[in-house]
Structure formats: structure tokens, C-alpha cells
Design a protein around this motif. Structure first.
Motif, mmCIF file in Angstrom:
data_model
loop_
_atom_site.group_PDB
_atom_site.id
_atom_site.type_symbol
_atom_site.label_atom_id
_atom_site.label_comp_id
_atom_site.label_asym_id
_atom_site.label_seq_id
_atom_site.Cartn_x
_atom_site.Cartn_y
_atom_site.Cartn_z
ATOM 1 N N GLU A 1 2.982 8.666 7.966
ATOM 2 C CA GLU A 1 2.444 10.008 8.155
ATOM 3 C C GLU A 1 1.123 10.184 7.425
ATOM 4 O O GLU A 1 0.215 10.866 7.909
ATOM 5 C CB GLU A 1 3.460 11.059 7.689
ATOM 6 C CG GLU A 1 4.687 11.149 8.576
ATOM 7 C CD GLU A 1 4.312 11.364 10.041
ATOM 8 O OE1 GLU A 1 3.452 12.226 10.319
ATOM 9 O OE2 GLU A 1 4.866 10.656 10.900
ATOM 10 N N LYS A 2 0.994 9.573 6.243
ATOM 11 C CA LYS A 2 -0.255 9.666 5.501
ATOM 12 C C LYS A 2 -1.369 8.939 6.245
ATOM 13 O O LYS A 2 -2.499 9.446 6.337
ATOM 14 C CB LYS A 2 -0.083 9.060 4.105
ATOM 15 C CG LYS A 2 -1.333 9.151 3.232
ATOM 16 C CD LYS A 2 -1.683 10.593 2.918
ATOM 17 C CE LYS A 2 -2.830 10.690 1.954
ATOM 18 N NZ LYS A 2 -3.222 12.100 1.667
ATOM 19 N N ALA A 3 -1.076 7.760 6.775
ATOM 20 C CA ALA A 3 -2.072 7.014 7.540
ATOM 21 C C ALA A 3 -2.529 7.822 8.755
ATOM 22 O O ALA A 3 -3.739 7.886 9.050
ATOM 23 C CB ALA A 3 -1.503 5.671 7.972
ATOM 24 N N LYS A 4 -1.594 8.454 9.458
ATOM 25 C CA LYS A 4 -1.952 9.245 10.631
ATOM 26 C C LYS A 4 -2.815 10.446 10.250
ATOM 27 O O LYS A 4 -3.787 10.772 10.939
ATOM 28 C CB LYS A 4 -0.679 9.718 11.345
ATOM 29 C CG LYS A 4 0.107 8.608 12.020
ATOM 30 C CD LYS A 4 1.384 9.154 12.645
ATOM 31 C CE LYS A 4 2.223 8.020 13.242
ATOM 32 N NZ LYS A 4 3.508 8.540 13.775
ATOM 33 N N GLU A 5 -2.460 11.097 9.144
ATOM 34 C CA GLU A 5 -3.216 12.267 8.691
ATOM 35 C C GLU A 5 -4.675 11.903 8.404
ATOM 36 O O GLU A 5 -5.603 12.596 8.843
ATOM 37 C CB GLU A 5 -2.561 12.836 7.437
ATOM 38 C CG GLU A 5 -3.321 13.974 6.786
ATOM 39 C CD GLU A 5 -2.757 14.338 5.417
ATOM 40 O OE1 GLU A 5 -3.519 14.907 4.617
ATOM 41 O OE2 GLU A 5 -1.566 14.039 5.146
ATOM 42 N N VAL A 6 -4.871 10.799 7.666
ATOM 43 C CA VAL A 6 -6.227 10.381 7.318
ATOM 44 C C VAL A 6 -6.971 9.881 8.554
ATOM 45 O O VAL A 6 -8.157 10.163 8.744
ATOM 46 C CB VAL A 6 -6.185 9.302 6.219
ATOM 47 C CG1 VAL A 6 -7.588 8.751 5.934
ATOM 48 C CG2 VAL A 6 -5.575 9.870 4.946
ATOM 49 N N LEU B 1 -21.566 0.573 8.560
ATOM 50 C CA LEU B 1 -20.118 0.410 8.603
ATOM 51 C C LEU B 1 -19.519 1.458 9.531
ATOM 52 O O LEU B 1 -20.022 2.582 9.623
ATOM 53 C CB LEU B 1 -19.518 0.586 7.209
ATOM 54 C CG LEU B 1 -19.991 -0.360 6.110
ATOM 55 C CD1 LEU B 1 -19.620 0.186 4.744
ATOM 56 C CD2 LEU B 1 -19.385 -1.744 6.302
ATOM 57 N N ARG B 2 -18.406 1.095 10.182
ATOM 58 C CA ARG B 2 -17.662 2.068 10.978
ATOM 59 C C ARG B 2 -16.181 1.904 10.654
ATOM 60 O O ARG B 2 -15.667 0.789 10.569
ATOM 61 C CB ARG B 2 -17.922 1.880 12.470
ATOM 62 C CG ARG B 2 -17.304 0.655 13.075
ATOM 63 C CD ARG B 2 -17.696 0.451 14.545
ATOM 64 N NE ARG B 2 -16.900 -0.574 15.175
ATOM 65 C CZ ARG B 2 -17.043 -1.889 14.968
ATOM 66 N NH1 ARG B 2 -17.997 -2.331 14.162
ATOM 67 N NH2 ARG B 2 -16.255 -2.762 15.584
ATOM 68 N N LEU B 3 -15.509 3.005 10.446
ATOM 69 C CA LEU B 3 -14.087 2.973 10.126
ATOM 70 C C LEU B 3 -13.291 2.738 11.398
ATOM 71 O O LEU B 3 -13.351 3.537 12.334
ATOM 72 C CB LEU B 3 -13.672 4.283 9.463
ATOM 73 C CG LEU B 3 -12.230 4.352 8.955
ATOM 74 C CD1 LEU B 3 -12.007 3.354 7.820
ATOM 75 C CD2 LEU B 3 -11.915 5.776 8.473
ATOM 76 N N VAL B 4 -12.541 1.631 11.444
ATOM 77 C CA VAL B 4 -11.799 1.299 12.666
ATOM 78 C C VAL B 4 -10.290 1.443 12.500
ATOM 79 O O VAL B 4 -9.574 1.520 13.495
ATOM 80 C CB VAL B 4 -12.129 -0.129 13.147
ATOM 81 C CG1 VAL B 4 -13.606 -0.242 13.502
ATOM 82 C CG2 VAL B 4 -11.759 -1.187 12.111
ATOM 83 N N ALA B 5 -9.797 1.485 11.265
ATOM 84 C CA ALA B 5 -8.349 1.617 11.076
ATOM 85 C C ALA B 5 -8.045 2.057 9.657
ATOM 86 O O ALA B 5 -8.791 1.744 8.715
ATOM 87 C CB ALA B 5 -7.637 0.295 11.375
ATOM 88 N N VAL B 6 -6.936 2.762 9.509
ATOM 89 C CA VAL B 6 -6.453 3.246 8.215
ATOM 90 C C VAL B 6 -5.019 2.766 8.046
ATOM 91 O O VAL B 6 -4.189 2.958 8.942
ATOM 92 C CB VAL B 6 -6.503 4.783 8.136
ATOM 93 C CG1 VAL B 6 -5.808 5.275 6.882
ATOM 94 C CG2 VAL B 6 -7.943 5.279 8.198
ATOM 95 N N ALA B 7 -4.733 2.150 6.883
ATOM 96 C CA ALA B 7 -3.378 1.657 6.626
ATOM 97 C C ALA B 7 -2.797 2.327 5.388
ATOM 98 O O ALA B 7 -3.485 2.537 4.388
ATOM 99 C CB ALA B 7 -3.393 0.146 6.424
ATOM 100 N N SER B 8 -1.527 2.657 5.489
ATOM 101 C CA SER B 8 -0.785 3.183 4.355
ATOM 102 C C SER B 8 0.653 2.711 4.488
ATOM 103 O O SER B 8 1.121 2.411 5.592
ATOM 104 C CB SER B 8 -0.831 4.715 4.336
ATOM 105 O OG SER B 8 0.019 5.234 3.337
ATOM 106 N N ARG B 9 1.336 2.648 3.350
ATOM 107 C CA ARG B 9 2.763 2.339 3.411
ATOM 108 C C ARG B 9 3.560 3.520 3.949
ATOM 109 O O ARG B 9 4.719 3.369 4.331
ATOM 110 C CB ARG B 9 3.256 1.926 2.027
ATOM 111 C CG ARG B 9 2.740 0.573 1.583
ATOM 112 C CD ARG B 9 3.109 0.253 0.157
ATOM 113 N NE ARG B 9 2.455 1.157 -0.782
ATOM 114 C CZ ARG B 9 2.543 1.057 -2.100
ATOM 115 N NH1 ARG B 9 3.272 0.088 -2.628
ATOM 116 N NH2 ARG B 9 1.917 1.908 -2.887
ATOM 117 N N ALA B 10 2.917 4.710 3.943
ATOM 118 C CA ALA B 10 3.542 5.922 4.488
ATOM 119 C C ALA B 10 2.891 6.232 5.839
ATOM 120 O O ALA B 10 1.726 6.634 5.887
ATOM 121 C CB ALA B 10 3.355 7.093 3.530
#
Length: 320
Positions: A40-45, A29-38
Motif C-alpha cells: 500500500e505504501k508503494a502504491k501511494e508513493v 533521471l526518470r522515476l520508473v518504479a517504486v518498491a516497498s515491503r508494504a
């Protein structure tokens, strides 16, 4: 084979602390994207794990790079987004419990099967080599005929604001910690388990259940005694009692990757202590999911459906 593009739907603590660090090239597996309703939190992770951020869960499900999604949202929110991901043609790896009721769990399993998509609930411990070793001991007759299975998973009180203390988010010990001893009973005894008795404790009429116990039985009469709670001393253990001996496994469920499991086998006149090599159950679990996506290897979703029925039976029995 090409690695599976994974999208994170919700930046929960378990994802950041346990699952994402295990996404090595060997996992498939490779992480290609992170989603959050916030945002700034998505960008941080995303920065922390070297990937990109998207705003909102719906946008993640339209991302062409995302083959599969990992959903660690609170239990009451999982069902909606598991279905949305399946409807978007994405494979799904979701935290436990998959949903908060048996009917929805069964419907999602059927939806995944009809679409040819992998759906897997994240019970990591069943992918640790120590449990397969214990199964071999049983089949080799190390303790004679199995009579009783006992398991306990209890944890200290949760901090204020923890979703496990919020009934609206699917909180409570039955939907959280009870899953470990129930799944362990299924691992050794099979899915055909009848609930004979159960008890749930609530600190106040409107509070979530914080402790419980259940007595289950197989069609052949082997019993399972299960204990769970989240206002306790930490215990993570199971025992198998047979006609000529007993097997005990501590650190059974949330086993660290560097832990050397100790399997204790008690007989009438002596005790054997067998130390096994460390094993990484999180990495093993992710590799199993990747294999399910890439090659069609079955997941244990049928066991998840059966487990959801057992959970409801425990709730109903305790309520009556």
C-alpha cells in the motif's frame, strides 16, 4: 542523451520530501518504479509521483526498466541492498552514510569500480555553488593562509520512533549529522585527515550517541574543529580562519533551493558581505549522478571511503 530509469528502493521521508520532487526532465533521471515491503505504501508513493509500484526490493532489482536505484533505507540496511543492486547490474545512489563501517564501504566502492557501475553517496551540499565560490576565495588569498576550519551541524531532538534513535538501525549523531562537518572538512582540506581527539555523548549506556565533537589535522598542520548533535538548537555553519581574515557560511548544509547564500568575509579592519544567487543542490546532485551513469563522470566515492575511515577513527578515539 536518454534519461536514466530510476527505481526507488524504500519509501523513506527524505525520498518523498526532497529527492523525488527534484526528478525533473533536466535531472537526466526518470522515476520508473517504486518498491516497498508494504504494497500500500508503494502504491501511494507511485500514484503521487506518476509511476508504478512493485512489491519488495528484490523485484525492483530484476526490473529491466530500472537502470539505477535510489536507496534511502536506514544506515544498517543500506550495505546489504547496495551490494544486491550492484550484483544485479544497477547503478546506485544511496543516502548517507553508505554503510555503518569503513570496511563495507570500501568493499562496495571496489565492487562498483570492478563492475563499471556508478556508486554515489548523497551529500547534496557539496554540489551547491556557494562552496565552490568559497574555494575560489581561498585560492585567491582572500583570508591569507588557511589555519583552521570549524564546522557545526546540530538539530533539535528527534521524535520517538525516528531511526536515528535506534542503534540497531545505525542511529546516532556520529553516523548521521557528523557526516556534514566531516565532508565539509574534506571538501576544503582534502581526505588525508588525522583524528587527534574526539568525544561522544550518550544519554544512557544503551542509547545512541546524541552529540559529539572532533579535532582533526592535515599533514601540513591545518586543524578542523567539528561539532555535531541531535538534541540542540539548529546550526548549519562553517568558518575558515586564515592569517588575514575569516570566511563564515551559514545555512551551509541543508540549503533550501530559494535561499540566497550570504558569504561573510571578515578582515582586520572591515567586513565584506557577498550575497550569491540561489542554487538547487538537490537538482545539481541528481544531475551529477545521471552524468556519472550516462557518461562515466566520476563520483566522489573515494571521498566517501575516506570519510568512513574518519568516522571510525572518531568513534575509536572517543571510546578510548
Amino acid at each position: 542523451m536518454p534519461s536514466v530509469g530510476l527505481g526507488l528502493l524504500g519509501c523513506a521521508d527524505i525520498a518523498i520530501r526532497k529527492v523525488l520532487p527534484a526528478l525533473t526532465p533536466d535531472s537526466g533521471l526518470r522515476l520508473v518504479a517504486v518498491a516497498s515491503r508494504a504494497p500500500e505504501k508503494a502504491k501511494e508513493v507511485a500514484v503521487r509521483f506518476g509511476t508504478r509500484a512493485v512489491t519488495g526490493y528484490a523485484e525492483l532489482l530484476t526490473d529491466p526498466e530500472v537502470d539505477a536505484v535510489y536507496i534511502p533505507l536506514p544506515p544498517a540496511l543500506r550495505g546489504r541492498w547496495v551490494r544486491a543492486a550492484l550484483d544485479a547490474g544497477k547503478h546506485v545512489f544511496a543516502e548517507k552514510p553508505l554503510t555503518t563501517n569503513a570496511r563495507e564501504t570500501a568493499a562496495l566502492a571496489a565492487r562498483a569500480a570492478s563492475s563499471g557501475l556508478a556508486l554515489m553517496e548523497n551529500y547534496m551540499f557539496v554540489h551547491h555553488a556557494q562552496h565552490a565560490y568559497v574555494r575560489t576565495l581561498l585560492s585567491d588569498g582572500a583570508i591569507g593562509e588557511l589555519r583552521t576550519f570549524q564546522a557545526a551541524f546540530t538539530i533539535p531532538p528527534r521524535p520517538a520512533g525516528d531511526h536515528r534513535l535506534d542503534a540497531a538501525l545505525g542511529g546516532g549523531a556520529l553516523l548521521d549529522g557528523a557526516g556534514y562537518p566531516i565532508r565539509a572538512a574534506q571538501y576544503f582540506l582534502g581526505d588525508d585527515l588525522t583524528v587527534l581527539g574526539a568525544s561522544l555523548h550518550r544519554g544512557a549506556p544503551q542509547a545512541v550517541d546524541t552529540a559529539g565533537a572532533a579535532l582533526l589535522r592535515t599533514p601540513t598542520g591545518v586543524t578542523a574543529h567539528l561539532t555535531f548533535g541531535m538534541e540542540h538548537f539548529y546550526v548549519s555553519r562553517y568558518q575558515l580562519l586564515g592569517t588575514t581574515g575569516q570566511i563564515t557560511v551559514d545555512h551551509a548544509f541543508t540549503t533550501p533551493a530559494d535561499h540566497r547564500p550570504l558569504i561573510r568575509v571578515d578582515h582586520h579592519d572591515h567586513q565584506e558581505r557577498r550575497t550569491l544567487p540561489p542554487d538547487n543542490q538537490c537538482a545539481n546532485t541528481l544531475a551529477h549522478f545521471a552524468s556519472a551513469v550516462r557518461t562515466g563522470t566520476p563520483t566522489d566515492i573515494a571521498t566517501s571511503v575516506a570519510q568512513s575511515g574518519i568516522v571510525e577513527a572518531i568513534r575509536d578515539t572517543a571510546g578510548s
